[in-house]
Design a protein around this motif. Structure first.
Motif, mmCIF file in Angstrom:
data_model
loop_
_atom_site.group_PDB
_atom_site.id
_atom_site.type_symbol
_atom_site.label_atom_id
_atom_site.label_comp_id
_atom_site.label_asym_id
_atom_site.label_seq_id
_atom_site.Cartn_x
_atom_site.Cartn_y
_atom_site.Cartn_z
ATOM 1 N N GLN A 81 0.829 -1.206 0.000
ATOM 2 C CA GLN A 81 0.000 0.000 0.000
ATOM 3 C C GLN A 81 0.862 1.253 0.000
ATOM 4 O OE1 GLN A 81 -2.417 -1.026 3.545
ATOM 5 N NE2 GLN A 81 -4.182 -0.534 2.287
ATOM 6 N N LYS A 82 1.885 1.249 0.839
ATOM 7 C CA LYS A 82 2.779 2.406 0.924
ATOM 8 C C LYS A 82 3.496 2.638 -0.394
ATOM 9 C CE LYS A 82 6.498 4.291 3.805
ATOM 10 N NZ LYS A 82 7.387 4.036 4.981
ATOM 11 N N TYR A 83 3.937 1.548 -1.003
ATOM 12 C CA TYR A 83 4.639 1.669 -2.288
ATOM 13 C C TYR A 83 3.723 2.257 -3.356
ATOM 14 C CZ TYR A 83 6.736 0.352 -6.723
ATOM 15 O OH TYR A 83 7.245 0.397 -8.003
ATOM 16 N N ALA A 84 2.467 1.807 -3.389
ATOM 17 C CA ALA A 84 1.541 2.253 -4.425
ATOM 18 C C ALA A 84 1.239 3.744 -4.328
ATOM 19 C CB ALA A 84 0.250 1.455 -4.348
ATOM 20 N N LYS A 85 1.401 4.319 -3.136
ATOM 21 C CA LYS A 85 1.093 5.735 -2.937
ATOM 22 C C LYS A 85 2.282 6.645 -3.211
ATOM 23 C CE LYS A 85 -2.469 4.748 0.538
ATOM 24 N NZ LYS A 85 -2.866 4.890 1.966
ATOM 25 N N ARG A 86 3.455 6.042 -3.437
ATOM 26 C CA ARG A 86 4.655 6.856 -3.650
ATOM 27 C C ARG A 86 4.753 7.284 -5.101
ATOM 28 N NH1 ARG A 86 9.391 3.139 -1.610
ATOM 29 N NH2 ARG A 86 10.575 4.707 -2.768
ATOM 30 N N PRO A 87 5.101 8.563 -5.362
ATOM 31 C CA PRO A 87 5.365 8.969 -6.749
ATOM 32 C C PRO A 87 6.683 8.369 -7.216
ATOM 33 C CG PRO A 87 5.890 10.748 -5.242
ATOM 34 C CD PRO A 87 5.278 9.658 -4.409
ATOM 35 N N GLY A 88 6.831 8.177 -8.494
ATOM 36 C CA GLY A 88 8.085 7.619 -9.000
ATOM 37 C C GLY A 88 8.001 7.362 -10.488
ATOM 38 N N GLY A 89 9.110 7.015 -11.050
ATOM 39 C CA GLY A 89 9.183 6.678 -12.470
ATOM 40 C C GLY A 89 9.684 5.263 -12.642
ATOM 41 N N VAL A 90 9.234 4.612 -13.702
ATOM 42 C CA VAL A 90 9.604 3.224 -13.957
ATOM 43 C C VAL A 90 10.553 3.164 -15.149
ATOM 44 C CG1 VAL A 90 8.771 0.922 -14.551
ATOM 45 C CG2 VAL A 90 7.420 2.397 -13.051
ATOM 46 N N PHE A 91 11.809 2.809 -14.896
ATOM 47 C CA PHE A 91 12.787 2.568 -15.955
ATOM 48 C C PHE A 91 13.297 1.141 -15.790
ATOM 49 C CE2 PHE A 91 12.515 7.087 -15.393
ATOM 50 C CZ PHE A 91 12.471 7.560 -16.698
ATOM 51 N N HIS A 92 12.342 0.239 -15.788
ATOM 52 C CA HIS A 92 12.609 -1.167 -15.512
ATOM 53 C C HIS A 92 11.625 -1.964 -16.358
ATOM 54 C CE1 HIS A 92 14.005 -4.681 -13.657
ATOM 55 N NE2 HIS A 92 13.760 -4.451 -12.377
ATOM 56 N N ALA A 93 11.341 -3.189 -15.947
ATOM 57 C CA ALA A 93 10.396 -4.041 -16.657
ATOM 58 C C ALA A 93 8.959 -3.639 -16.327
ATOM 59 C CB ALA A 93 10.638 -5.499 -16.277
ATOM 60 N N MET A 94 8.022 -4.290 -16.966
ATOM 61 C CA MET A 94 6.587 -4.178 -16.724
ATOM 62 C C MET A 94 6.000 -2.834 -17.150
ATOM 63 S SD MET A 94 6.006 -6.156 -13.105
ATOM 64 C CE MET A 94 4.229 -6.047 -13.357
ATOM 65 N N PRO A 95 5.698 -2.673 -18.408
ATOM 66 C CA PRO A 95 5.056 -1.440 -18.881
ATOM 67 C C PRO A 95 3.737 -1.138 -18.188
ATOM 68 C CG PRO A 95 5.840 -2.745 -20.731
ATOM 69 C CD PRO A 95 6.000 -3.597 -19.520
ATOM 70 N N ILE A 96 3.060 -2.204 -17.693
ATOM 71 C CA ILE A 96 1.766 -1.986 -17.053
ATOM 72 C C ILE A 96 1.915 -1.382 -15.666
ATOM 73 C CG2 ILE A 96 1.497 -4.184 -15.823
ATOM 74 C CD1 ILE A 96 -1.357 -4.297 -16.900
ATOM 75 N N SER A 97 3.131 -1.401 -15.113
ATOM 76 C CA SER A 97 3.367 -0.858 -13.782
ATOM 77 C C SER A 97 2.918 0.585 -13.707
ATOM 78 C CB SER A 97 4.858 -0.975 -13.433
ATOM 79 O OG SER A 97 5.109 -0.434 -12.160
#
Length: 916
Positions: free
Chosen positions: A308-324
């Motif tokens: 839950q805590k992770y889902a609320k954090r802003p951030g950018g994805v430069f890794h796998a899983m485009p659906i993330s």
């Protein structure tokens, strides 16, 4: 208002309702009382009917007077106020109070916000009248639980103590609670049994042994059985320890606190480790904080919270899983409906990261590690591991961690197909155990203890016992037949002290949270055995057994083994090692997303003999990209089981039994359908008790049966005999239930349909099922009248006996009834080692004196256990069974080509001296 008073007076002598239905009767009584009061207060009331309603109100009060003292909310004070208002004729005021009480039953979980709650009034009597929740800061709803206080002191002193404890509560507390106060041990046990909302026990040194209330016969007998052998001494401290022991046995998930009336330091050394904590009567704040802290600890879900805590954090994805974080779908016109259907939170929580508190399933060090530890506590294991691709994978992990090529493993012939494939991968030699057949109902039962012991003794006579490593049994079976794990392990370990046990509890995860069910789980049985093996009393009992047993039998003189076979065995406490594993499909019987499972370990030699192998097996079969939503749901499922598991399981059983009662009482249903009971599915030779339905016969009978009988039947699953409908099980399932009325069921046999209740089943679903069965019966009755036919048995019922496992072909046999399936499995990789034959072609070859050997697994699904395995000789009995099988999905069988079997040339190539 004499009628109401008279009714209440009578009620004070009424027996308490049976615990298995107390929640339902209590709810129904409150709701019916609300209806009756609304009729009494109606402006259009009929005076004659009004008097009848008043009489009915008195009866309902009488019923509630025997139950409500064991609940804190609404509770006895609330009930007494309703009684007073009704006695004085203030029916409108009484109706408003009853309406408020009924709000507490509005949902299955009993969490709600009462209307008109004044948040500033928290702490007043009125603010705590309702069950399940209280009002927190800003009007937020927070759970409210119940604490059992056992104290026989003066009433005024007890009330003052409760008030002073409750005054410690604050708006910021994560939970609120109220006390249920009882004066005696028997009252305490009655409350623990019939009130599943109790989350802690506060035990004082002031108590009576006997209750002053009249309990139902079944409840009184149950309590008598539980306290037998205890409280036979004069020392008060020993009595307190006895009480703690009984409570921990019945509800190990709830803590027991002790309030001592003497200097604590003078008794602490005598009771260290038995109570969660000891307090003096003046330690109000510490007791309050301890209650909150313990419940908060059970409520804590470390991985779910981290996600839950992770889902609320802003951030950018430069890794796998485009659906993330919904990156690839949020703004897509072609995929946006995925977000609309599942919601943003699911996609915000999708990640391939193992940082930020999320932890790694393959190498847990933080939130997953803590979640594992909490699950181990909940399920009474040494260690617990989450599995995200089902119990099929959990079974493979355990088998691979224990077994090496050449080891012999005893396996329930009818276990799930995942075990059979696991044993091929492990290369173990399999010695199959036969379950007893139920030919009349076209299903198998369970493996008898005589069959298990007989196989071990056979292997010992043949000099192969040193190769035996493990035994695997399904507990409980698909049809609800349950072993006595403790007895099985005790007797087997007497013959083979280092035998490893794998209990496949895929359908039994819920059992660890009910006092009667729990004793039949692998983890509880192992814990009880570990506790008892170290006692002097047990050592003496074993020495007596050892002196009475003859020397082991031999091939030349097997007679001695007959004594071993017929004797109740107990293992040597000096050499026995408890190595017990359980695999559970959390998603099947507790709360979890699909494929969420757990492995529970109770292995005294784990660190020494299996830690590395288990880790490697876990690595082998666990994805490096586990589904975090499944892990989070497992965390939630454990929390729910610890906090309300008992309530949910008890409700599950009661609802199942209400279906059985309806089937019996309705003449039309009884004409076409019958619920098979213990006597139908478990022969008397496996039972010392004689009840056909122990649950129906009362809590004490149920408890006695499950303590004594070799095999018992799960009362929460019902086998519906449909043989009198003239319809086979598969047709009934698809045409009548699923297609006709959207009733989902899983397993059928030729003559039956399995109905399973679970912790999500509610009364509306039960009512719908009964209504549907009545409609089906009416339809069958119309057809019978139109066609002028009689009710007939389903096609093929009772005509084709269930086949036994034949034997491994000599090319694959390894002694002691075992065989090398791995050798047979990989022989098919040689070309051409196998061919396809139809049933008629195989039948012709066998009748002509030939031999046919299966090259693959042939597995009807459900239930998912193979009829043929690689290397098994095909018999006419097996063909006869398969030819009339009505299961639509059969793995390993090709409808257009038939059965895959070994060629004679391939088998000859395995003969000694054959060219390689």
């Amino acid at each position: 208002m004499a009628t109401v008073s008279d009714g209440l007076t009578k009620g004070k002598s009424q027996a308490i309702a049976t615990p298995e239905s107390a929640w339902r009767k209590r709810k129904d009584a409150w709701e019916h009382l609300g209806y009756v009061l609304s009729e009494i207060t109606s402006e259009f009331k009929d005076e004659m009917r009004c008097e009848e309603y008043k009489t009915e109100a008195g009866r309902l009060l009488a019923q509630l007077s025997s139950i409500e003292p064991y609940w804190a909310n609404p509770g006895l004070h609330f009930f007494n106020e309703v009684d007073r208002l009704m006695t004085e004729g203030h029916f409108d005021d009484a109706m408003r109070l009853v309406h408020r009480a009924n709000q507490s039953f509005r949902t299955q979980t009993q969490y709600f916000e009462p209307e008109g709650r004044d948040n500033s009034d928290y702490g007043s009597h009125e603010s705590t009248l309702v069950e399940g929740v209280s009002s927190g800061p800003n009007g937020l709803i927070i759970p409210q639980v119940e604490i059992l206080l056992v104290d026989n002191g003066p009433t005024e002193e007890i009330e003052r103590f409760k008030e002073e404890i409750l005054e410690q509560r604050q708006r910021t507390d994560p939970f609120h609670y109220n006390f249920v106060a009882v004066p005696s041990i028997e009252d305490a046990l009655a409350a623990i049994v019939i009130n599943p909302g109790i989350q802690s026990v506060v035990l004082s040194a002031r108590y009576d042994l006997k209750t002053r209330r009249r309990l139902s016969g079944g409840l009184q007998a149950f309590i008598d059985g539980r306290i037998k052998g205890y409280f036979g001494h004069s020392q008060q401290i020993q009595g307190l320890l006895d009480m703690e022991h009984i409570l921990s046995d019945m509800r190990p998930e709830i803590p027991v606190y002790l309030i001592a009336g003497v200097a604590l330091e003078s008794i602490a050394h005598e009771i260290t480790g038995r109570f969660r904590r000891i307090f003096s009567r003046n330690d109000r704040m510490d007791l309050h904080l301890s209650i909150l802290a313990e419940i908060t600890d059970r409520y804590h879900t470390p991985f779910f919270n981290a996600l839950q805590k992770y889902a609320k954090r802003p951030g950018g994805v430069f890794h796998a899983m485009p659906i993330s974080r919904a990156g690839s779908v949020q703004n897509s016109p072609w995929a946006r409906d995925l977000v609309d259907f599942y919601g943003k939170n699911l996609l915000l929580a999708e990640t391939s990261a193992t940082s930020g508190g999320l932890d790694s399933l393959l190498d847990p060090k933080s939130s997953i590690k803590k979640a594992h530890e909490l699950a181990a506590r909940a399920f009474q294991s040494h260690r617990t591991y989450f599995v995200t691709n089902g119990t099929s994978t959990a079974n493979k992990i355990v088998h691979q961690s224990i077994l090496a090529p050449g080891d012999i493993v005893l396996v329930d012939r009818n276990c799930h197909k995942s075990h059979h494939y696991s044993l091929v991968l492990a290369g173990a030699n399999v010695s199959y155990l036969e379950a007893y057949p139920l030919n009349e109902h076209a299903m198998y039962g369970a493996v008898s203890l005589e069959e298990i012991k007989g196989r071990l003794l056979q292997l010992r006579r043949e000099g192969l016992l040193h190769k035996v490593k493990m035994i695997t049994l399904t507990n409980c079976t698909f049809d609800g037949i349950i072993y006595d794990p403790r007895r099985v392990m005790e007797e087997c370990l007497t013959i083979k002290p280092d035998l490893v046990f794998l209990w496949d509890e895929a359908w039994f995860a819920f059992a660890g949270f009910h006092p009667i069910y729990r004793q039949r789980t692998g983890m509880t049985a192992a814990a009880k055995m570990e506790e008892e093996l170290g006692t002097e009393e047990y050592v003496q009992r074993y020495q007596q057994l050892k002196a009475s047993l003859p020397a082991p039998g031999t091939l030349e003189n097997p007679e001695n083994d007959e004594v071993w076979l017929r004797t109740r065995l107990f293992p040597d406490p000096g050499t026995t090692r408890l190595r017990v594993y359980s695999t559970q499909s959390t998603h099947k019987t507790l709360t979890s997303l699909r494929q969420g499972s757990m492995i529970h370990v109770f292995d005294q030699d784990y660190a020494l003999r299996n830690a590395n192998a288990f880790r490697e097996a876990y690595m082998t079969h666990t994805s490096t990209s586990p589904n975090y939503q499944i892990l989070a749901s497992l965390d939630i499922g454990r929390r729910q089981a610890e906090l309300e598991g008992y309530a949910l399981v008890q409700r599950q059983v009661d609802l199942a039994q209400s279906i059985a009662r309806a089937m019996t009482r309705n003449k039309l249903l009884n004409k076409y359908f019958r619920i098979l009971d213990t006597g139908d599915l478990i022969p008397q030779e496996f039972r010392t008790t004689t009840s056909g339905n122990p649950v129906r016969d009362g809590l004490a009978v149920w408890d006695e049966s499950w303590r004594q009988d070799e095999l018992v039947l799960d009362p929460s699953r019902l086998t519906l005999d449909i043989s009198r409908t003239g319809v086979d099980g598969d047709t009934f399932k698809h045409t009548y239930l699923m297609d006709g009325h959207s009733i989902q069921v899983n397993k059928t046999s030729r003559t039956s349909v399995l109905l399973m209740t679970n912790i999500g089943t509610n009364r509306s679903a039960v009512a719908h099922l009964i209504e549907v069965l009545v409609k089906i019966a009416e339809e069958l009755e119309r057809k019978r009248r139109i066609e002028g036919s009689c009710v007939v048995r389903a096609p093929g019922a009772g005509r084709i006996p269930l086949p036994d496992f034949s034997y491994f072909a000599e090319e694959f046999a390894t002694g002691g009834g075992s065989g090398d399936m791995r050798k047979a499995y990989y022989l098919t990789y040689q070309d051409p080692a196998s061919e396809f034959l139809t049933s008629s072609q195989i039948r012709e070859r066998i009748i002509g004196g030939g031999r046919v050997v299966s090259a693959v697994f042939v597995t009807p699904y459900p239930p998912g256990f193979p009829v043929l395995v690689p290397g098994q000789v095909v018999t006419l009995d097996i063909l006869n069974y398969m030819d009339v099988l009505d299961t639509r999905e059969i793995h390993g069988y090709h409808e257009d080509k038939g059965y895959q079997v070994f060629t004679n040339t391939a088998l000859k190539s395995l003969a000694p001296g054959a060219a390689g």
